[in-house]
Design a protein around this motif. Sequence first.
Motif, PDB file in Angstrom:
ATOM      1  N   PRO A 160       0.785  -1.250   0.000  1.00  0.00           N
ATOM      2  CA  PRO A 160       0.000   0.000   0.000  1.00  0.00           C
ATOM      3  C   PRO A 160       0.809   1.287   0.000  1.00  0.00           C
ATOM      4  O   PRO A 160       0.292   2.335  -0.404  1.00  0.00           O
ATOM      5  N   HIS A 161       2.073   1.250   0.449  1.00  0.00           N
ATOM      6  CA  HIS A 161       2.856   2.486   0.502  1.00  0.00           C
ATOM      7  C   HIS A 161       3.656   2.731  -0.775  1.00  0.00           C
ATOM      8  O   HIS A 161       4.416   3.696  -0.848  1.00  0.00           O
ATOM      9  N   CYS A 162       3.513   1.888  -1.775  1.00  0.00           N
ATOM     10  CA  CYS A 162       4.223   2.065  -3.050  1.00  0.00           C
ATOM     11  C   CYS A 162       3.843   3.403  -3.685  1.00  0.00           C
ATOM     12  O   CYS A 162       2.664   3.748  -3.768  1.00  0.00           O
ATOM     13  N   GLY A 163       4.829   4.144  -4.154  1.00  0.00           N
ATOM     14  CA  GLY A 163       4.565   5.453  -4.733  1.00  0.00           C
ATOM     15  C   GLY A 163       3.641   5.403  -5.929  1.00  0.00           C
ATOM     16  O   GLY A 163       2.752   6.252  -6.075  1.00  0.00           O
ATOM     17  N   ALA A 164       3.824   4.422  -6.817  1.00  0.00           N
ATOM     18  CA  ALA A 164       2.963   4.323  -7.997  1.00  0.00           C
ATOM     19  C   ALA A 164       1.530   3.989  -7.609  1.00  0.00           C
ATOM     20  O   ALA A 164       0.575   4.502  -8.217  1.00  0.00           O
ATOM     21  N   VAL A 165       1.359   3.135  -6.601  1.00  0.00           N
ATOM     22  CA  VAL A 165       0.012   2.794  -6.130  1.00  0.00           C
ATOM     23  C   VAL A 165      -0.660   4.026  -5.538  1.00  0.00           C
ATOM     24  O   VAL A 165      -1.830   4.319  -5.820  1.00  0.00           O
ATOM     25  N   VAL A 166       0.090   4.761  -4.712  1.00  0.00           N
ATOM     26  CA  VAL A 166      -0.458   5.980  -4.107  1.00  0.00           C
ATOM     27  C   VAL A 166      -0.860   6.973  -5.186  1.00  0.00           C
ATOM     28  O   VAL A 166      -1.938   7.582  -5.139  1.00  0.00           O
ATOM     29  N   ALA A 167       0.001   7.147  -6.194  1.00  0.00           N
ATOM     30  CA  ALA A 167      -0.300   8.094  -7.272  1.00  0.00           C
ATOM     31  C   ALA A 167      -1.547   7.668  -8.030  1.00  0.00           C
ATOM     32  O   ALA A 167      -2.421   8.497  -8.322  1.00  0.00           O
ATOM     33  N   MET A 168      -1.652   6.382  -8.358  1.00  0.00           N
ATOM     34  CA  MET A 168      -2.800   5.910  -9.130  1.00  0.00           C
ATOM     35  C   MET A 168      -4.099   6.090  -8.362  1.00  0.00           C
ATOM     36  O   MET A 168      -5.107   6.550  -8.923  1.00  0.00           O
ATOM     37  N   LEU A 169      -4.092   5.758  -7.082  1.00  0.00           N
ATOM     38  CA  LEU A 169      -5.307   5.910  -6.293  1.00  0.00           C
ATOM     39  C   LEU A 169      -5.679   7.375  -6.120  1.00  0.00           C
ATOM     40  O   LEU A 169      -6.858   7.740  -6.131  1.00  0.00           O
ATOM     41  N   THR A 170      -4.668   8.226  -5.964  1.00  0.00           N
ATOM     42  CA  THR A 170      -4.947   9.654  -5.821  1.00  0.00           C
ATOM     43  C   THR A 170      -5.513  10.226  -7.111  1.00  0.00           C
ATOM     44  O   THR A 170      -6.472  11.010  -7.102  1.00  0.00           O
ATOM     45  N   ILE A 171      -4.928   9.845  -8.243  1.00  0.00           N
ATOM     46  CA  ILE A 171      -5.402  10.335  -9.539  1.00  0.00           C
ATOM     47  C   ILE A 171      -6.828   9.881  -9.803  1.00  0.00           C
ATOM     48  O   ILE A 171      -7.658  10.638 -10.309  1.00  0.00           O
ATOM     49  N   THR A 172      -7.127   8.635  -9.466  1.00  0.00           N
ATOM     50  CA  THR A 172      -8.458   8.099  -9.731  1.00  0.00           C
ATOM     51  C   THR A 172      -9.467   8.458  -8.654  1.00  0.00           C
ATOM     52  O   THR A 172     -10.662   8.153  -8.799  1.00  0.00           O
ATOM     53  N   GLY A 173      -9.019   9.083  -7.569  1.00  0.00           N
ATOM     54  CA  GLY A 173      -9.939   9.526  -6.534  1.00  0.00           C
ATOM     55  C   GLY A 173     -10.480   8.424  -5.657  1.00  0.00           C
ATOM     56  O   GLY A 173     -11.555   8.559  -5.076  1.00  0.00           O
ATOM     57  N   LEU A 174      -9.729   7.334  -5.522  1.00  0.00           N
ATOM     58  CA  LEU A 174     -10.145   6.214  -4.683  1.00  0.00           C
ATOM     59  C   LEU A 174      -9.223   6.075  -3.485  1.00  0.00           C
ATOM     60  O   LEU A 174      -8.062   6.476  -3.522  1.00  0.00           O
ATOM     61  N   SER A 175      -9.740   5.495  -2.423  1.00  0.00           N
ATOM     62  CA  SER A 175      -8.930   5.236  -1.243  1.00  0.00           C
ATOM     63  C   SER A 175      -8.360   3.825  -1.298  1.00  0.00           C
ATOM     64  O   SER A 175      -8.806   2.986  -2.084  1.00  0.00           O
ATOM     65  N   HIS A 176      -7.371   3.568  -0.445  1.00  0.00           N
ATOM     66  CA  HIS A 176      -6.834   2.209  -0.347  1.00  0.00           C
ATOM     67  C   HIS A 176      -7.935   1.219   0.048  1.00  0.00           C
ATOM     68  O   HIS A 176      -7.986   0.101  -0.459  1.00  0.00           O
ATOM     69  N   ARG A 177      -8.794   1.645   0.953  1.00  0.00           N
ATOM     70  CA  ARG A 177      -9.858   0.759   1.416  1.00  0.00           C
ATOM     71  C   ARG A 177     -10.781   0.345   0.266  1.00  0.00           C
ATOM     72  O   ARG A 177     -11.249  -0.795   0.208  1.00  0.00           O
TER      73      ARG A 177
END
Length: 460
Positions: free
Chosen positions: A415-432
């Motif tokens: 979950p702390h991967c930079g690319a994962v964080v960027a993708m979720l932020t761009i798409t407007g979704l949370s990790h949950r």
Amino acid sequence: MTLATLTGYAGLLAALALLIWLALRGINIVFAALLSATVVIVSNGLPVAAGLGDYFAFGPLGAFTFAGRFFLLFAAGAMFGRVMGDSHAASSIALAMVRRLGPTRVLWITVLSTALLTYGGVVVFVVIFAMYPLGVKLLQQADIPKRLFCAALALGSGTFTLTALPGTPSIHNVISSAALGTDLFAGGWLGALGSLIMFGLGMWYLETQRHRAIASGEGFQPGPMDRHIAIDPGESGYPHWALALLPPALVLGAILLPRVLTALLGEGTGPGYQLLAFAASQPVIWPSLALFGGTLVAVLLFREVRHKALRSIGEGTQDSILPLINTAAVIGFGGVVTHTEGFQQFAQLMLGSGLPPLLSMFTSISMISAITGSASGGLQIFMSTMADSYLAMGIEPATLHRLATMAAGGFDSLPHCGAVVAMLTITGLSHREAYRDVGVVTVAIPVVATLACMLVASLL
């Protein structure tokens, strides 16, 4: 082992667990990264000023080092995405694709499109920005949950095309090639096998989840950042789909063509050759310029956005800030971790573990990539500090090249991967909301594929 060493190891594990736990609970990732980095600094006795001011912020893996390196790419990608959305060009393309291919093939379209882009050398962040406006339209037309689009995007852009497919120009493949003196096609048959496993299992999982979503009545739900590109089926004035395709086609052509021409024409001395060499050697600046150019072309072509071009471009620039800062903060956490004594001692511990060489290698690089949250960062550290030792154990360079590269692309996507964080932020979704699906296709399936290839390599 001294008490200080034990405390350092415990601090590393606690900080990593804390970062993952906070991310999964939806806590602001910048705060989570800073807090976790502080735990590492305190528990490992690192100087506070250097830890926060240098290792976290400005070191080789520092947050602002990353932000400075990728700022233009994030800004250019967000501008392009916003203009394509505001002009309804992405809507036009989406509607045409749905009419011709059918709404049930949205996930296949996403995976294959992103795989083609990344295998052609397009940086993952460019792919995310380029595909997202189109993906939202396709999802809305097909009424598919956005979490599955994230997983499809991750499967196509962040798994087999980066680490397994022979010849991929990804930074991961280049790092292994430069360190081991192999070519980009090293361990080709192992890479082909791993790619088939990742793609096959990934698509099976995505299609299974799509059918479950249909059965449960789960559909597309737009997020706050999707409102400006939401489709109104009754709205007229969309540009023709062929015209709408021109800006993204020009962007991708500008990115891919220099690589193709350089490979075909070889080296030269004229201005044209120098431009081709510059374009092919710039994984960030050249794609950014291509995206800027695509934005300009879209503004000139599409009447809907022409009268508000500056506003749309400005809003697109603003859209890029949050993904950039969130990603950079996580990278900074990895920068702190690499300066700890415990991290350095881990390499020696694995080399003397007595495990079979391939299994020891897999464990070593998986742990490094997991801690840093970066496949390329983990691979760079592994090749610099441990690769020679594994070669001395009898692993063939080509085999080490391919299996190490594949192993780096598994546990890096926690979950702390930079690319994962960027993708979720761009798409407007949370990790949950989305990480379970992303984790299956970027962690579980690549690990299974790598272990399968390791078993085959050990039997032959």
